[in-house]
Design an enzyme around this catalytic site. Sequence first.
Site, PDB file in Angstrom:
ATOM      1  N   GLY A 224      -5.329 -11.501  27.357  1.00  0.00           N
ATOM      2  CA  GLY A 224      -6.007 -12.196  28.443  1.00  0.00           C
ATOM      3  C   GLY A 224      -7.302 -11.485  28.766  1.00  0.00           C
ATOM      4  N   SER A 225      -7.725 -11.607  30.003  1.00  0.00           N
ATOM      5  CA  SER A 225      -9.046 -11.086  30.351  1.00  0.00           C
ATOM      6  C   SER A 225      -9.026  -9.571  30.559  1.00  0.00           C
ATOM      7  CB  SER A 225      -9.528 -11.765  31.631  1.00  0.00           C
ATOM      8  OG  SER A 225      -8.680 -11.403  32.696  1.00  0.00           O
ATOM      9  N   THR A 226     -10.189  -8.965  30.460  1.00  0.00           N
ATOM     10  CA  THR A 226     -10.310  -7.521  30.673  1.00  0.00           C
ATOM     11  C   THR A 226      -9.939  -7.167  32.112  1.00  0.00           C
ATOM     12  OG1 THR A 226     -11.974  -7.322  28.949  1.00  0.00           O
ATOM     13  CG2 THR A 226     -11.959  -5.592  30.614  1.00  0.00           C
ATOM     14  N   GLY A 229      -6.296  -7.047  32.337  1.00  0.00           N
ATOM     15  CA  GLY A 229      -5.869  -5.896  31.530  1.00  0.00           C
ATOM     16  C   GLY A 229      -5.929  -4.596  32.324  1.00  0.00           C
ATOM     17  N   GLU A 246      -4.836  -7.066  24.289  1.00  0.00           N
ATOM     18  CA  GLU A 246      -5.845  -7.851  23.559  1.00  0.00           C
ATOM     19  C   GLU A 246      -6.683  -8.543  24.624  1.00  0.00           C
ATOM     20  OE1 GLU A 246      -6.405  -7.713  20.488  1.00  0.00           O
ATOM     21  OE2 GLU A 246      -4.557  -7.216  19.424  1.00  0.00           O
ATOM     22  N   CYS A 280     -10.982 -15.739  21.725  1.00  0.00           N
ATOM     23  CA  CYS A 280     -11.308 -14.339  22.045  1.00  0.00           C
ATOM     24  C   CYS A 280     -12.301 -13.780  21.036  1.00  0.00           C
ATOM     25  CB  CYS A 280     -10.038 -13.513  22.075  1.00  0.00           C
ATOM     26  SG  CYS A 280      -8.996 -13.714  20.625  1.00  0.00           S
TER      27      CYS A 280
END
Length: 472
Positions: A224-226, A229, A246, A280
């Site tokens: 997913g998104s940073t 994360g 990821e 991504c």
Amino acid sequence: MSTSAPVRSLLETVTVSAEEGRAVPDAATRETIGYAPVHTVADLEAAIAAARAAQPAWEALGHAERSRLLHAIADDVEANAEELATLLSREQGKPLDGPNARFEVGACAVWLRSAADTALEPEVVFEAGDSRAVVEWDALGVVGAIGPWNWPMMITVWQVAPSLRMGNTVVVKPSEYTPLSVLALVEVANRHLPPGVLAVVSGDREVGAAIAAHPDLDKIMFTGSTATGRRIVEASAHNLARLTLELGGNDAGVVLPDVDVAAIAENLFWGIFINTGQTCAALKRLYVHESRYDEVVDALAGLAEAMPMGNGLAGGNVLGPLQNEAQLAIVTELVEDARARGARIVTGGEPAPELGPLFYRATVVADIEDGAALVDREQFGPAIPVIRYADLDDAIARANASEQGLGASVWGSDAEQTLAVARRLRAGTVWINGHGGLNPQVPFGGIKASGYGQEFGAAGLRAVAAPKVISR
Ligand code: NAD
């Protein structure tokens, strides 16, 4: 007269009543296609308890039997491919045709089989006289898998297949935007798996946060998104769950002066626009040498105008809508910012409301520089900024300046030069004359703010296994 019950479709099987569930819209038409269960943290607790209870017997089954079951799931995915692809196309928006819904369902079977057929052999790491040290690989225990909405079925398989293969049990949390696709996939898998081994908890971000912080999970696979994360890393300080992250990407491509534009144009287009840009590891910033700039811009714009966009179920369409309003707003904002800065919108640059509320035309933006939001931020949609460069060292420095480091690519005709540039680009994967192509045996993962840990192949199995040294 037949007495057998009518066969229920996968969608009918996973959908709940309107009173019990949350309406899930068709991404293209916004009509409700079904109702997803709204699972709570209490449901999550029950799923984790069941997964914990099921894990020892699942691990004790052994590698051969688990591999056989993964192949059986792959067979069943293939047998239900059209139904799965249709549901995926409606919920996610990606067309059936092109590198989209049928492609994604096909990839699910390929990655299941690859996990089934890959093995981690014990490794002798030291031997002298009677002394010997061997690394063997056990299961970790229970894995929590949290996924995004862009490739929901395929990414679930990426997380689940290696985990199951190594003897872990798994609790999956799909994106709240694409729960039905994942519920249907897990429904097919669970025709073959013992109870408790694989569960899906269809909840919102709070359920995701509860997974990340759960004391009885041994590993979190997150895609997913940073921003999310980072929250998962914080939560792991408490439960010390192992993490595979990821995260987002803002992949650069560098086009060299000797490139054969006609030969690479279609690969370049799909490296950018695969899944209508919602990928991504798609190419998201393109640096082109000034001597070939106009030619590359024209080739991309020509393809963008020629590729059919529309409802995913209509044959021939290869580009679809944005999956959700929030993503459409991001793409619109970034393109409008580029326009306001004086960048040139070569094609697109506007929604396509005649196709549906969330369609945005495939867009090529020229005469734009680093510092523009469309270059510096992840657009995650069908709009590519093309940046002119004169000096290769400068282009490589700009490509590497991003905080993200998922993928990168170099495009040119000289094998030695493309390799030399590839070695200087900082990313988890650097492609030469392509972008985003993945192989289930080849490790995949990001560096920098794109996350850490690798998926696929033996590296992917090690990431969901506990190394144990046996020493004598
Ligand atoms: P997102 O981070 O908003 O959501 C991903 C998942 O995390 C969802 O299931 C969501 O419910 C859950 N979640 C939200 N808050 C959480 C929390 N605090 N704790 C735990 N879980 C939480 O991402 P998205 O918008 O669904 O996906 C798009 C992003 O994913 C893009 O940045 C894209 O680049 C990235 N992505 C990366 C890869 C890769 O392999 N590197 C693949 C696909 C997508």
